[in-house]
Design a protein around this motif. Structure first.
Motif, mmCIF file in Angstrom:
data_model
loop_
_atom_site.group_PDB
_atom_site.id
_atom_site.type_symbol
_atom_site.label_atom_id
_atom_site.label_comp_id
_atom_site.label_asym_id
_atom_site.label_seq_id
_atom_site.Cartn_x
_atom_site.Cartn_y
_atom_site.Cartn_z
ATOM 1 N N ASP A 87 0.820 -1.210 0.000
ATOM 2 C CA ASP A 87 0.000 0.000 0.000
ATOM 3 C C ASP A 87 0.856 1.264 0.000
ATOM 4 N N SER B 193 -15.178 0.749 4.747
ATOM 5 C CA SER B 193 -13.949 1.037 4.010
ATOM 6 C C SER B 193 -14.209 1.824 2.720
ATOM 7 N N THR C 168 -13.443 4.651 7.135
ATOM 8 C CA THR C 168 -12.023 4.894 6.930
ATOM 9 C C THR C 168 -11.624 4.746 5.469
ATOM 10 N N SER C 169 -10.384 5.106 5.186
ATOM 11 C CA SER C 169 -9.818 4.981 3.846
ATOM 12 C C SER C 169 -8.311 4.861 3.984
ATOM 13 N N ILE C 170 -7.711 3.948 3.237
ATOM 14 C CA ILE C 170 -6.257 3.777 3.313
ATOM 15 C C ILE C 170 -5.530 4.972 2.719
ATOM 16 N N SER D 122 -6.208 8.017 3.639
ATOM 17 C CA SER D 122 -6.233 9.076 4.643
ATOM 18 C C SER D 122 -5.486 8.623 5.894
ATOM 19 N N GLU D 123 -4.363 9.264 6.185
ATOM 20 C CA GLU D 123 -3.579 8.909 7.365
ATOM 21 C C GLU D 123 -4.355 9.202 8.646
ATOM 22 N N MET E 261 -6.948 6.416 9.113
ATOM 23 C CA MET E 261 -6.277 5.165 9.442
ATOM 24 C C MET E 261 -5.746 5.185 10.864
ATOM 25 N N SER E 262 -5.302 6.360 11.316
ATOM 26 C CA SER E 262 -4.815 6.488 12.692
ATOM 27 C C SER E 262 -5.952 6.235 13.682
ATOM 28 N N THR F 98 -8.604 4.485 13.039
ATOM 29 C CA THR F 98 -8.972 3.077 12.903
ATOM 30 C C THR F 98 -8.043 2.195 13.739
ATOM 31 N N LYS F 99 -6.750 2.511 13.715
ATOM 32 C CA LYS F 99 -5.782 1.752 14.501
ATOM 33 C C LYS F 99 -6.086 1.867 15.997
#
Length: 307
Positions: free
Chosen positions: A28, A141, A175-177, A179-180, A183-184, A186-187
């Protein structure tokens, strides 16, 4: 079958560590993996499985990822996977029970209680929802694609997923991969489920923005009625609030496959499963559902008059 040397496992582990330290495995857009691997080994019949189950039984959770860019497949996907997950969860609980029974020499052991059994008494709409047996996180997602769709349809999807998450006492996040920031966040939810870390206090219910709703932060009154202006809610034959929302959602987003429209026979109406006490409770729930439908219809009509 040739026996592996005693060094093979260590060589594999060392190679894996070396690979990760050098950052040679990327995915990614070149972001290195940050996952961790644990090797569980020991004597044959030495209690490895028992220890593993004992360590994991209290942290068992489910994460459901739904593609927001494919709304027509969304409900069927969620329904199918949650049903399968519930089946696997029950198998896991049964396995833990068997292990405990063996360890207890056949003595009666305390049953493994699903997470839904310990919801706080003041949990919103506790009597109307059906909590998932263990902690559940629903992730929407491909938000980057979703936000490009029609605004009214986005509202339908967002509102429906809010209901779905609340009905199962689950957390919800879009979320979206790409967008940092998302993703933050989401983590953070991942860490909360896996390690019990703080999940953060951010709550976002604005349908024009990515939804971020921790379990217990929403309610049926805040979510409102099913989002469809051309359906008479009171005319729909639904078994429970979940079934009602499903029918309204699929009216807006027809399933891609006709097989997804097939409904399971309601066992509550099967004469071979008659249970007086349970049937009485079911009758009470049916009355609550009818009241919910009437309230939802009034709410919808009120909104229509105001527009």
């Amino acid at each position: 079958m040739p026996k592996l040397s005693t060094d093979t496992l260590w060589e594999l582990a060392a190679a894996e560590v070396h690979t990760r330290e050098n950052g040679t495995r990327e995915e990614d857009g070149g972001e290195p993996f940050s996952e961790r691997t644990v090797f569980l080994m020991g004597s044959k019949a030495g209690g490895k499985t028992s220890i593993l189950l004992r360590c994991l039984e209290r942290t068992l959770s489910v994460i459901l990822i739904l593609d927001l860019s494919k709304p027509n497949a969304l409900w069927a996907t969620a329904e199918r996977l949650l049903l399968e997950a519930q089946t696997q969860v029950q198998k896991a609980f049964s396995q833990v029970q068997r292990v405990r029974k063996v360890q207890g020499g056949g003595k009666q052991q305390a049953s493994v209680q699903p997470a839904a059994r310990v919801l706080p008494k003041d949990y919103p709409d506790r009597e109307l929802i059906n909590p998932f047996p263990i902690p559940l996180l629903i992730i929407g997602s491909k938000y980057d694609l979703f936000q490009e769709s029609d605004s009214e349809k986005r509202k339908v999807v967002s509102k429906t997923l809010r209901f779905l998450a609340h009905y199962y006492a689950a957390s919800l996040i879009f979320t979206s991969i790409k967008s940092e920031t998302l993703m933050s966040k989401t983590k953070t939810f991942f860490s909360h489920l896996a390690f019990g870390q703080e999940r953060g206090k951010v709550v976002s219910c604005d349908t024009s923005k990515p939804l971020i709703i921790p379990a217990g932060s929403d309610s049926l009154s805040q979510i409102g009625s099913p989002p469809s202006s051309d359906v008479d809610i009171t005319s729909l034959h639904a078994r429970n609030p979940l079934d009602l929302w499903k029918k309204v959602y699929e009216h807006v987003f027809p399933p891609e496959s006709t097989s997804a429209r097939l409904e399971l026979k309601d066992p509550a109406k099967d004469s071979q499963y008659i249970e007086p006490q349970i049937d009485a409770m079911r009758a009470q729930k049916d009355q609550e559902l009818e009241q919910y439908k009437r309230d939802a219809a009034k709410s919808w009509k009120g909104l229509e008059l105001e527009s």
